[in-house]
Write a protein that holds these residues in place. Structure first.
Motif, PDB file in Angstrom:
ATOM      1  N   ASP A  82     -22.843 -25.709 -56.021  1.00  0.00           N
ATOM      2  CA  ASP A  82     -22.203 -27.160 -55.734  1.00  0.00           C
ATOM      3  C   ASP A  82     -22.746 -27.548 -54.125  1.00  0.00           C
ATOM      4  OD1 ASP A  82     -21.705 -26.966 -58.416  1.00  0.00           O
ATOM      5  OD2 ASP A  82     -19.483 -26.379 -57.858  1.00  0.00           O
ATOM      6  N   LEU A  83     -22.511 -26.507 -53.319  1.00  0.00           N
ATOM      7  CA  LEU A  83     -22.735 -26.944 -51.957  1.00  0.00           C
ATOM      8  C   LEU A  83     -24.227 -27.371 -51.383  1.00  0.00           C
ATOM      9  CD1 LEU A  83     -20.798 -24.093 -50.044  1.00  0.00           C
ATOM     10  CD2 LEU A  83     -20.257 -26.424 -50.083  1.00  0.00           C
ATOM     11  N   MET A  84     -25.100 -26.397 -52.392  1.00  0.00           N
ATOM     12  CA  MET A  84     -26.646 -26.981 -52.399  1.00  0.00           C
ATOM     13  C   MET A  84     -26.773 -28.109 -52.840  1.00  0.00           C
ATOM     14  SD  MET A  84     -28.153 -23.195 -53.320  1.00  0.00           S
ATOM     15  CE  MET A  84     -29.921 -23.836 -52.954  1.00  0.00           C
ATOM     16  N   ALA A  85     -26.191 -28.623 -54.018  1.00  0.00           N
ATOM     17  CA  ALA A  85     -26.352 -29.962 -54.664  1.00  0.00           C
ATOM     18  C   ALA A  85     -25.914 -30.978 -53.591  1.00  0.00           C
ATOM     19  CB  ALA A  85     -25.790 -29.814 -55.948  1.00  0.00           C
ATOM     20  N   LEU A  86     -24.501 -30.949 -53.179  1.00  0.00           N
ATOM     21  CA  LEU A  86     -23.992 -31.908 -52.293  1.00  0.00           C
ATOM     22  C   LEU A  86     -24.618 -31.968 -50.933  1.00  0.00           C
ATOM     23  CD1 LEU A  86     -20.384 -31.416 -52.666  1.00  0.00           C
ATOM     24  CD2 LEU A  86     -21.524 -33.363 -53.643  1.00  0.00           C
ATOM     25  N   ASN A  87     -25.641 -30.978 -50.539  1.00  0.00           N
ATOM     26  CA  ASN A  87     -26.214 -30.989 -49.137  1.00  0.00           C
ATOM     27  C   ASN A  87     -27.315 -31.158 -49.061  1.00  0.00           C
ATOM     28  OD1 ASN A  87     -23.448 -30.870 -47.262  1.00  0.00           O
ATOM     29  ND2 ASN A  87     -23.147 -29.653 -48.810  1.00  0.00           N
ATOM     30  N   ASN A  88     -28.030 -31.177 -50.414  1.00  0.00           N
ATOM     31  CA  ASN A  88     -29.560 -31.057 -50.501  1.00  0.00           C
ATOM     32  C   ASN A  88     -30.212 -29.862 -50.016  1.00  0.00           C
ATOM     33  OD1 ASN A  88     -29.499 -33.653 -52.043  1.00  0.00           O
ATOM     34  ND2 ASN A  88     -29.483 -34.798 -50.040  1.00  0.00           N
ATOM     35  N   LEU A  89     -29.598 -28.748 -50.030  1.00  0.00           N
ATOM     36  CA  LEU A  89     -30.107 -27.460 -49.540  1.00  0.00           C
ATOM     37  C   LEU A  89     -31.068 -26.915 -50.606  1.00  0.00           C
ATOM     38  CD1 LEU A  89     -27.010 -25.874 -48.257  1.00  0.00           C
ATOM     39  CD2 LEU A  89     -28.397 -27.369 -46.931  1.00  0.00           C
ATOM     40  N   ARG A  90     -32.070 -26.382 -49.994  1.00  0.00           N
ATOM     41  CA  ARG A  90     -33.301 -25.768 -50.978  1.00  0.00           C
ATOM     42  C   ARG A  90     -33.182 -24.494 -50.893  1.00  0.00           C
ATOM     43  NH1 ARG A  90     -38.946 -28.867 -49.513  1.00  0.00           N
ATOM     44  NH2 ARG A  90     -38.326 -31.077 -49.835  1.00  0.00           N
ATOM     45  N   ASN A  91     -32.545 -23.865 -49.918  1.00  0.00           N
ATOM     46  CA  ASN A  91     -32.594 -22.303 -49.765  1.00  0.00           C
ATOM     47  C   ASN A  91     -31.380 -21.927 -49.378  1.00  0.00           C
ATOM     48  OD1 ASN A  91     -32.918 -19.715 -49.463  1.00  0.00           O
ATOM     49  ND2 ASN A  91     -34.476 -19.832 -47.910  1.00  0.00           N
ATOM     50  N   ALA A  92     -30.408 -21.085 -50.763  1.00  0.00           N
ATOM     51  CA  ALA A  92     -29.242 -20.684 -50.495  1.00  0.00           C
ATOM     52  C   ALA A  92     -29.163 -19.732 -49.463  1.00  0.00           C
ATOM     53  CB  ALA A  92     -28.753 -20.149 -51.829  1.00  0.00           C
ATOM     54  N   ASN A  93     -30.061 -19.004 -49.145  1.00  0.00           N
ATOM     55  CA  ASN A  93     -30.043 -17.958 -47.976  1.00  0.00           C
ATOM     56  C   ASN A  93     -30.413 -18.630 -46.658  1.00  0.00           C
ATOM     57  OD1 ASN A  93     -29.638 -15.853 -50.052  1.00  0.00           O
ATOM     58  ND2 ASN A  93     -31.975 -16.040 -50.270  1.00  0.00           N
ATOM     59  N   HIS A  94     -30.426 -19.903 -46.389  1.00  0.00           N
ATOM     60  CA  HIS A  94     -30.544 -20.505 -45.275  1.00  0.00           C
ATOM     61  C   HIS A  94     -29.682 -21.766 -44.700  1.00  0.00           C
ATOM     62  CE1 HIS A  94     -32.877 -21.632 -41.403  1.00  0.00           C
ATOM     63  NE2 HIS A  94     -32.896 -23.019 -41.995  1.00  0.00           N
ATOM     64  N   VAL A  95     -28.911 -21.553 -43.761  1.00  0.00           N
ATOM     65  CA  VAL A  95     -28.204 -22.546 -43.361  1.00  0.00           C
ATOM     66  C   VAL A  95     -28.047 -22.618 -41.866  1.00  0.00           C
ATOM     67  CG1 VAL A  95     -26.379 -22.926 -45.229  1.00  0.00           C
ATOM     68  CG2 VAL A  95     -25.933 -21.367 -43.485  1.00  0.00           C
ATOM     69  N   GLU A  96     -28.056 -23.674 -41.290  1.00  0.00           N
ATOM     70  CA  GLU A  96     -28.448 -23.631 -39.690  1.00  0.00           C
ATOM     71  C   GLU A  96     -27.069 -23.784 -38.999  1.00  0.00           C
ATOM     72  OE1 GLU A  96     -30.887 -26.890 -38.619  1.00  0.00           O
ATOM     73  OE2 GLU A  96     -32.546 -26.129 -39.917  1.00  0.00           O
ATOM     74  N   VAL A  97     -26.845 -23.079 -37.958  1.00  0.00           N
ATOM     75  CA  VAL A  97     -25.526 -23.087 -36.980  1.00  0.00           C
ATOM     76  C   VAL A  97     -25.514 -24.522 -36.708  1.00  0.00           C
ATOM     77  CG1 VAL A  97     -24.454 -22.191 -35.249  1.00  0.00           C
ATOM     78  CG2 VAL A  97     -26.040 -20.506 -36.560  1.00  0.00           C
ATOM     79  N   GLY A  98     -24.228 -25.116 -36.847  1.00  0.00           N
ATOM     80  CA  GLY A  98     -23.943 -26.355 -36.256  1.00  0.00           C
ATOM     81  C   GLY A  98     -24.152 -27.469 -37.452  1.00  0.00           C
ATOM     82  N   GLN A  99     -24.663 -27.176 -38.594  1.00  0.00           N
ATOM     83  CA  GLN A  99     -24.859 -27.906 -39.407  1.00  0.00           C
ATOM     84  C   GLN A  99     -23.382 -28.569 -40.119  1.00  0.00           C
ATOM     85  OE1 GLN A  99     -27.411 -26.549 -42.660  1.00  0.00           O
ATOM     86  NE2 GLN A  99     -27.448 -28.436 -43.736  1.00  0.00           N
ATOM     87  N   THR A 100     -23.202 -29.749 -40.465  1.00  0.00           N
ATOM     88  CA  THR A 100     -21.973 -30.110 -41.211  1.00  0.00           C
ATOM     89  C   THR A 100     -22.313 -30.220 -42.839  1.00  0.00           C
ATOM     90  OG1 THR A 100     -21.267 -31.062 -38.882  1.00  0.00           O
ATOM     91  CG2 THR A 100     -20.099 -31.598 -41.189  1.00  0.00           C
ATOM     92  N   LEU A 101     -21.343 -29.578 -43.305  1.00  0.00           N
ATOM     93  CA  LEU A 101     -21.747 -29.436 -44.783  1.00  0.00           C
ATOM     94  C   LEU A 101     -20.577 -30.426 -45.235  1.00  0.00           C
ATOM     95  CD1 LEU A 101     -22.560 -25.753 -45.510  1.00  0.00           C
ATOM     96  CD2 LEU A 101     -24.146 -27.700 -45.297  1.00  0.00           C
ATOM     97  N   ARG A 102     -20.780 -31.158 -46.463  1.00  0.00           N
ATOM     98  CA  ARG A 102     -19.965 -31.795 -47.175  1.00  0.00           C
ATOM     99  C   ARG A 102     -19.319 -30.837 -48.346  1.00  0.00           C
ATOM    100  NH1 ARG A 102     -22.113 -37.012 -49.591  1.00  0.00           N
ATOM    101  NH2 ARG A 102     -23.681 -35.413 -50.485  1.00  0.00           N
ATOM    102  N   LEU A 103     -18.065 -30.595 -48.514  1.00  0.00           N
ATOM    103  CA  LEU A 103     -17.382 -29.930 -49.352  1.00  0.00           C
ATOM    104  C   LEU A 103     -17.218 -30.675 -50.782  1.00  0.00           C
ATOM    105  CD1 LEU A 103     -14.993 -27.951 -47.009  1.00  0.00           C
ATOM    106  CD2 LEU A 103     -17.194 -27.444 -47.794  1.00  0.00           C
ATOM    107  N   PRO A 104     -16.925 -30.062 -51.831  1.00  0.00           N
ATOM    108  CA  PRO A 104     -16.749 -30.554 -53.136  1.00  0.00           C
ATOM    109  C   PRO A 104     -15.213 -31.133 -53.072  1.00  0.00           C
ATOM    110  CG  PRO A 104     -17.985 -28.708 -53.421  1.00  0.00           C
ATOM    111  CD  PRO A 104     -17.470 -28.714 -52.274  1.00  0.00           C
ATOM    112  N   SER A 105     -14.741 -31.835 -53.940  1.00  0.00           N
ATOM    113  CA  SER A 105     -13.541 -32.310 -54.365  1.00  0.00           C
ATOM    114  C   SER A 105     -12.644 -31.371 -54.695  1.00  0.00           C
ATOM    115  CB  SER A 105     -13.676 -33.702 -55.255  1.00  0.00           C
ATOM    116  OG  SER A 105     -14.130 -33.219 -56.581  1.00  0.00           O
ATOM    117  N   ASN A 106     -12.908 -30.294 -55.298  1.00  0.00           N
ATOM    118  CA  ASN A 106     -12.181 -29.301 -55.893  1.00  0.00           C
ATOM    119  C   ASN A 106     -12.101 -28.005 -54.853  1.00  0.00           C
ATOM    120  OD1 ASN A 106     -14.767 -28.221 -56.196  1.00  0.00           O
ATOM    121  ND2 ASN A 106     -14.168 -27.320 -57.966  1.00  0.00           N
ATOM    122  N   ALA A 107     -12.542 -28.513 -53.559  1.00  0.00           N
ATOM    123  CA  ALA A 107     -12.522 -27.258 -52.611  1.00  0.00           C
ATOM    124  C   ALA A 107     -11.006 -27.101 -52.110  1.00  0.00           C
ATOM    125  CB  ALA A 107     -13.302 -27.815 -51.280  1.00  0.00           C
TER     126      ALA A 107
END
Length: 327
Positions: free
Chosen positions: A99-124
């Motif tokens: 769900d995090l990948m879908a909301l933030n258009n992430l291609r690789n679940a093993n790669h997130v950048e430090v400082g990146q701001t992620l949108r959270l699902p409404s059920n978070a």
């Protein structure tokens, strides 16, 4: 052309696009396998749902249906810190990684950048803010304290220089860890002041009056006999009784290294609590639960320890002596 449309129609009949399906847009350079991995489904499932015959022919910009409910973004945001992974972030907010990948258009679940701001699902589930204790300002001469938001029993006891066990005993608190805001706590126990005051007054008043009469009568030499009568009344046998009563009010019994004030047992939360002195003369509270045949005591900070079955001989004797008394 008609065959392709017919095949798509038949596939739609087998896998209806209900409210449980979500729509995604294929990005440039993205493959059907990438999308399948992102949403945790097989490539074959995506092909069947979207009428795709060749998985290598997926055009950028086209929209595909994927299984699962549509993920909507909530107001929550998370800034990626060093050492965090998408899995740990998802676990923190109790959501799925996909769900995090879908909301933030992430291609690789093993790669997130430090400082990146992620949108959270409404059920978070957003974490609760950290507890911020509120300082207790003691009032000189106060006999009561009203608990304010953020104040703990330990803070209040420390501010007024009282043992936590004393506050628990005076206010008969069944659970010292749950003191509600607005609760009025007594800082002193008036029941221990009244007997001492009433017994002390007659003992002080009588000797003073008795001494005053002989002094006045010394100047009158004609009646020496009357001057001796108040002296006899100044030392009645009854004058010593208040001291004897106070000495017997505390029934101290020795159990191993403990001195137990046996005459001051109090019921509290289904147990019996009594003031006690340890081998160093430090005050503590001892609790006995007769139904469970277990014993407990307060530590140096005034908080209760864990309930345990008596181990030493003196502990067994203490529990036996207390529990055989009909409370």
């Amino acid at each position: 052309m008609r065959r392709t449309a017919l095949a798509a129609l038949l596939l739609t009949a087998w896998f209806p696009l209900s409210a449980t399906a979500a729509s995604v847009t294929v990005r440039s350079g993205e493959t059907l396998s990438d999308i399948a991995n992102r949403y945790g489904v097989s490539v074959g499932t995506l092909m069947r749902m979207n009428g795709i015959r060749n998985p290598d022919l997926v055009q950028a910009g086209s929209r595909l249906q994927v299984p699962g409910p549509t993920v909507t973004a909530g107001s929550g945001r998370h800034r990626v810190n060093s050492g965090e992974t998408l899995s740990s972030i998802a676990s923190r907010y109790q959501v799925r990684s996909r769900d995090l990948m879908a909301l933030n258009n992430l291609r690789n679940a093993n790669h997130v950048e430090v400082g990146q701001t992620l949108r959270l699902p409404s059920n978070a589930v957003m974490p609760r803010p950290a507890f911020k204790p509120v300082a207790v300002t003691p009032i000189p001469g106060a006999t009561e304290h009203t608990v304010a938001k953020g104040q703990t029993l330990t803070q209040i006891a420390k501010a007024y220089k009282l043992p936590v066990a004393s506050l628990i005993s005076i206010n008969q608190l069944s659970d010292p860890n749950k003191v509600e805001v607005g609760t009025r706590l007594y800082l002193t126990d008036p029941s221990f002041k009244t007997p001492i005051t009433t017994q002390a007054q007659p003992a002080t008043t009588k000797p003073v009056q008795a001494k005053a009469k002989p002094v006045q009568n010394k100047a009158v030499q004609t009646k020496p006999v009357q001057a001796k009568k108040p002296v006899v009344k100044a030392k009645p046998v009854e004058a010593a009784k208040p001291k004897q009563t106070l000495a017997k009010s505390a029934d101290w019994r020795t159990y191993g290294p403990l001195q137990v004030d046996w005459g001051n047992w109090q019921a509290m939360g289904g147990s019996q609590v009594v003031p006690t002195l340890n081998a160093q003369g430090q005050a503590l509270y001892l609790a006995v639960n007769c139904s469970a045949k277990k014993i407990n005591a307060t530590g140096a900070d005034g908080s209760w320890k864990t309930w345990e079955a008596p181990k030493n001989r003196f502990e067994k004797d203490l529990v036996k002596d207390r529990c055989q008394v009909k409370v």
